[in-house]
Design a protein around this motif. Structure first.
Motif, PDB file in Angstrom:
ATOM      1  N   ARG A   1      -7.683 -10.902 -14.032  1.00 55.57           N
ATOM      2  CA  ARG A   1      -8.101 -10.793 -13.528  1.00 55.57           C
ATOM      3  C   ARG A   1      -6.718 -10.254 -12.102  1.00 55.57           C
ATOM      4  O   ARG A   1      -6.459  -9.636 -11.264  1.00 55.57           O
ATOM      5  CB  ARG A   1      -8.572 -11.576 -12.312  1.00 55.57           C
ATOM      6  N   GLU A   2      -5.396 -11.472 -12.224  1.00 52.52           N
ATOM      7  CA  GLU A   2      -4.204 -10.897 -11.605  1.00 52.52           C
ATOM      8  C   GLU A   2      -3.287 -10.389 -12.115  1.00 52.52           C
ATOM      9  O   GLU A   2      -3.159  -9.646 -11.253  1.00 52.52           O
ATOM     10  CB  GLU A   2      -3.799 -12.600 -11.642  1.00 52.52           C
TER      11      GLU A   2
ATOM     12  N   ASP B   1      -4.630  -6.534 -11.356  1.00 53.74           N
ATOM     13  CA  ASP B   1      -4.288  -6.404  -9.979  1.00 53.74           C
ATOM     14  C   ASP B   1      -2.996  -6.297  -9.713  1.00 53.74           C
ATOM     15  O   ASP B   1      -2.418  -5.242  -9.169  1.00 53.74           O
ATOM     16  CB  ASP B   1      -4.746  -7.652  -8.733  1.00 53.74           C
ATOM     17  N   GLN B   2      -1.635  -6.573 -10.633  1.00 57.38           N
ATOM     18  CA  GLN B   2      -0.422  -6.688 -10.909  1.00 57.38           C
ATOM     19  C   GLN B   2      -0.037  -5.013 -10.890  1.00 57.38           C
ATOM     20  O   GLN B   2       0.719  -4.320 -10.543  1.00 57.38           O
ATOM     21  CB  GLN B   2      -0.028  -7.219 -11.394  1.00 57.38           C
TER      22      GLN B   2
ATOM     23  N   GLY C   1      -2.416  -2.279 -10.574  1.00 58.54           N
ATOM     24  CA  GLY C   1      -3.478  -1.440  -9.729  1.00 58.54           C
ATOM     25  C   GLY C   1      -4.389  -1.300 -10.471  1.00 58.54           C
ATOM     26  O   GLY C   1      -4.536  -0.380 -10.212  1.00 58.54           O
TER      27      GLY C   1
ATOM     28  N   ALA D   1      -7.253  -3.548 -10.859  1.00 59.29           N
ATOM     29  CA  ALA D   1      -8.443  -4.120 -10.599  1.00 59.29           C
ATOM     30  C   ALA D   1      -9.360  -4.267 -10.330  1.00 59.29           C
ATOM     31  O   ALA D   1     -10.877  -4.621 -11.504  1.00 59.29           O
ATOM     32  CB  ALA D   1      -8.594  -5.165  -9.280  1.00 59.29           C
ATOM     33  N   VAL D   2      -9.614  -2.735 -10.212  1.00 55.84           N
ATOM     34  CA  VAL D   2     -11.677  -2.310  -9.751  1.00 55.84           C
ATOM     35  C   VAL D   2     -11.735  -1.508 -11.016  1.00 55.84           C
ATOM     36  O   VAL D   2     -13.028  -1.264 -10.774  1.00 55.84           O
ATOM     37  CB  VAL D   2     -11.872  -1.100  -8.696  1.00 55.84           C
TER      38      VAL D   2
END
Ligand code: ADP
Ligand code: MG
Length: 250
Positions: free
Chosen positions: A128-129, A132-133, A135, A137-138
């Motif tokens: 998940r990190e 997110d990194q 772009g 995460a969704v």
């Protein structure tokens, strides 16, 4: 981080790498350019154990790739040792090669769980990190087919990073993308470079090479023809073959 010393690779009678020598320092970005068929992919594949060199020496982080050396003689590594070397190297291909029947998150956690025996909860947290990194995460629960090419390539980067590699290899990571999607992938790669990742990038994106690379290497006919800081090499190519190649690109 990488030392190539006169690396040779043949496919039967075809001499693809004819003595490639170059070095990449830890934390630096090297961009590799050259005409189609010049051996760029083969060179990356040798670093990543997908091909075996026929002559010369190739080192990653001080270790001879695929062999051990005793008394001046080379011995092939046991597959388990080769696999251990390979774990530390991430590779991103032109065609993203995601598992189509797995979600984005499942794609990213697969190797850490299977290969590194990371516990699922921990793998999911790290995935998940990383999503997110890059772009995304969704998009953790989406399937690859539901994503654009640029998004799929960013997942492929996150997936490679999930193994916590010390070296990342990119083989024309934006060549299969629609032009409007190239920037988002290069942006992620640029962030990665800024964070200190050692990277070898085969690319035709000269803007990226100029801005991000520490070293630009022009390969032709299975040898390094010319190398140097990107701005210098692009402004003042010394060799005729480099000049001819660049004039066709720009
Ligand atoms: P580049 O990535 O610079 O376009 P490649 O490394 O893919 O070049 O290929 C260099 C040459 O090696 C080409 O002539 C290609 O056809 C040949 N080649 C690559 N892989 C193989 C293989 N597995 N078997 C036979 N020939 C190959
Ligand atoms: Mg190639």
């Amino acid at each position: 981080m990488v030392v190539a010393d006169r690396v040779c690779k043949n496919f039967g009678a075809l001499k693809v790498l004819r003595g490639v020598s170059l070095e990449i320092e830890r934390g630096k970005v090297l961009c590799l350019i050259g005409p189609s068929g010049s051996g760029k992919s083969t060179f990356l594949r040798c670093i990543n154990h997908l091909e075996r060199v026929n002559a010369g020496r190739l080192y990653v982080d001080g270790e001879l790739v695929g062999y051990s050396e005793r008394g001046g003689k080379l011995y092939e590594l046991h597959p388990r040792q080769a696999a251990r070397q390979r774990r530390d190297i991430g590779m991103v291909f032109q065609h993203f090669n995601l598992f189509p029947h797995r979600t984005v998150l499942e794609n990213v956690i697969e190797a850490p769980i299977l290969v590194k025996k990371v516990r699922k909860k921990q793998a999911v947290e790290r995935a998940r990190e990383l999503l997110d990194q890059v772009g995304l995460a969704v998009k953790a629960d989406a399937y690859p087919a539901q994503l654009s090419g640029g998004q799929q390539q960013r997942v492929a980067i996150a997936r490679a990073l999930a193994m916590e590699p010390k070296l990342m290899l990119f083989d024309e990571p934006t060549s299969a993308l629609d032009p409007e999607l190239v920037g988002e992938v290069l942006g992620v790669m640029k962030d990665l470079a800024s964070a200190g990742m050692t990277m070898v990038v085969v690319t035709h994106e000269m803007g990226f090479a100029r801005e991000v690379a520490d070293e630009l290497v022009f390969m032709d006919g299975g040898v390094v023809v010319e190398a140097g800081p990107p701005r210098e090499l692009l402004a003042n190519p010394r060799h005729e073959r480099t000049q001819a190649f660049l004039s066709k690109l720009l």
